[in-house]
Design an enzyme around this catalytic site. Structure first.
Site, PDB file in Angstrom:
ATOM      1  N   ASP A   1      33.201 -14.429  10.021  1.00 40.99           N
ATOM      2  CA  ASP A   1      31.861 -14.835  10.433  1.00 40.99           C
ATOM      3  C   ASP A   1      31.842 -14.802  11.964  1.00 40.99           C
ATOM      4  O   ASP A   1      32.876 -14.576  12.614  1.00 40.99           O
ATOM      5  CB  ASP A   1      31.558 -16.240   9.896  1.00 40.99           C
ATOM      6  CG  ASP A   1      30.068 -16.507   9.728  1.00 40.99           C
ATOM      7  OD1 ASP A   1      29.258 -15.771  10.332  1.00 40.99           O
ATOM      8  OD2 ASP A   1      29.704 -17.445   8.999  1.00 40.99           O
TER       9      ASP A   1
ATOM     10  N   HIS B   1      27.941 -23.336  12.603  1.00 32.19           N
ATOM     11  CA  HIS B   1      27.457 -23.048  13.952  1.00 32.19           C
ATOM     12  C   HIS B   1      27.746 -24.227  14.881  1.00 32.19           C
ATOM     13  O   HIS B   1      27.793 -24.070  16.106  1.00 32.19           O
ATOM     14  CB  HIS B   1      25.945 -22.787  13.945  1.00 32.19           C
ATOM     15  CG  HIS B   1      25.556 -21.529  13.243  1.00 32.19           C
ATOM     16  ND1 HIS B   1      25.359 -21.476  11.884  1.00 32.19           N
ATOM     17  CD2 HIS B   1      25.332 -20.273  13.706  1.00 32.19           C
ATOM     18  CE1 HIS B   1      25.021 -20.244  11.540  1.00 32.19           C
ATOM     19  NE2 HIS B   1      24.999 -19.500  12.622  1.00 32.19           N
TER      20      HIS B   1
END
Length: 382
Positions: free
Chosen positions: A305, A232
């Site tokens: 992802d 992230h």
């Protein structure tokens, strides 16, 4: 005495067979491989425009609990193949079911409605007033039991809750092996620190989802369990050789492939000893096509992802992200930062010849085939 022995033998066989069927890996519908639906899918895809095909590649997100004018414009422009729910989309049962119904009402082709409902600290649906939702323990707790039936029953509980909202896809199970104690992004999301436990528990939970008509998504290929960084924020680096990955991380994924996994999620993980650079696995042809497809023999859908993670957006332009992912062999693009920009970027790449339309068509055929397999699409209507 012989009759008693025969009776005991028969009883034993019945018990064994009952146990096998209780945790069977398939039901009537899902015993069919996705490839059995390709012919029907091809007929549907042949009637689609290139814009409609591009839209099917995306599972998008929007951070409001209702459809705004902006979001309506995105849905009508992109015509996405799916939508994924986060906490900000879920306030009450009535509101959430209305949101999902309203989103699907804009779609010519019914959508994947997806969610991260792993259990533990990653479950978007939570118990709240008016929400009859079962709280699921972390997968590490499930793994500690070493009981496949417990994993299977946990999958049934998750599936039952998802079906209340017409959610048909779950970004679970996590089949990363927890090999690094400093790894906080995976941690207790993993079933354990060895390939055998992670494989058998992960596949058991996935089978429960599948048998209850929820599409399981195995993640995060080729294994996020031995990293320290969080994708992230930045690109996690795996320093292992391919041979070392085969000894640990790849084992659960090989088993998932043998179990006819419908979708595998590829992580934003750099593998310099395989790719000779720091290209994330999700954008690397060497990882997606050469390793996952060709070496491991995986034929079904591959999803990235989330593409709004900084590991990706800090290092690549929008156009580069989608070109690299599609050319790497990815089929579904999860959560682009700006869906309309992503849509237009792919159209431009097609015009420039840096993406081949045949590649997109093949991905869309697999997407539609999976929607047919799980009865998301009623083929009688097409």
């Amino acid at each position: 005495m012989k009759k008693i022995l025969k009776l005991c033998s028969l009883t034993f066989i019945i018990i064994v067979l009952s146990a096998c069927f209780k945790n069977d890996t398939t039901n009537y519908n899902n015993n069919k491989d996705t490839k059995n639906h390709i012919n029907d899918a091809s007929k549907i895809v042949n009637s689609m425009t290139i814009d409609e095909k591009i839209g099917q590649l995306f599972i998008i997100h929007y951070n409001k609990p209702e459809i705004t004018e902006e979001f309506k414009h995105i849905l009508e422009t992109v015509k996405p193949g799916g939508f994924t729910l986060f906490n900000e989309n879920i306030k009450t049962y009535e509101q959430t079911t209305k949101l999902i119904k309203d989103i699907n009402s804009t779609a010519k082709i019914p959508m994947f409605i997806s969610i991260d409902q792993e259990g533990g600290r990653v479950q978007r649906l939570k118990s709240m007033p008016g929400m009859n939702i079962i709280n699921i323990p972390s997968m590490s707790k499930i793994g500690e039991s070493n009981d496949e039936n417990q994993a299977y029953n946990t999958g049934i509980k998750i599936a039952n809750d998802l079906k209340k909202f017409s959610i048909n896809m779950n970004f679970a199970p996590v089949i990363d092996i927890y090999l690094n104690p400093k790894n906080t992004v995976i941690g207790d999301r993993s079933f354990g620190n060895n390939a055998e436990t992670v494989s058998k528990m992960g596949l058991s939970l996935a089978n429960a989802l599948k048998n209850n008509n929820i599409i399981p998504v195995y993640k995060h290929f080729p294994g996020h369990g031995n990293t320290e960084k969080d994708s992230h924020v930045e690109i996690p680096i795996i320093t292992k050789t391919k041979e070392e990955l085969y000894q640990d991380e790849l084992i659960p994924f090989k088993n998932a492939i043998s179990n006819n996994a419908d979708i595998i999620m590829v992580g934003h993980l750099a593998l310099p000893k395989i790719t000779n650079d720091y290209t994330p696995a999700s954008l690397s042809k060497q990882v997606v096509t050469d390793l996952l497809k060709n070496e491991l023999g995986y034929k079904n859908l591959i999803i990235t992802d989330a593409l709004n993670m900084k590991a990706i957006t800090n290092n690549y332009s929008e156009k580069q992200i989608y070109e690299l992912a599609i050319n790497a062999g990815v089929d579904i693009l999860l959560m682009p930062n700006d869906p309309i920009l992503a849509f237009n970027s792919i159209k431009k790449s097609l015009e420039e010849g840096t993406i081949n339309e045949t590649t997109i068509t093949k991905s869309v055929e697999k997407i539609i085939a999976l929607k047919l397999k799980y009865n998301i699409i009623d083929k009688e209507k097409y």
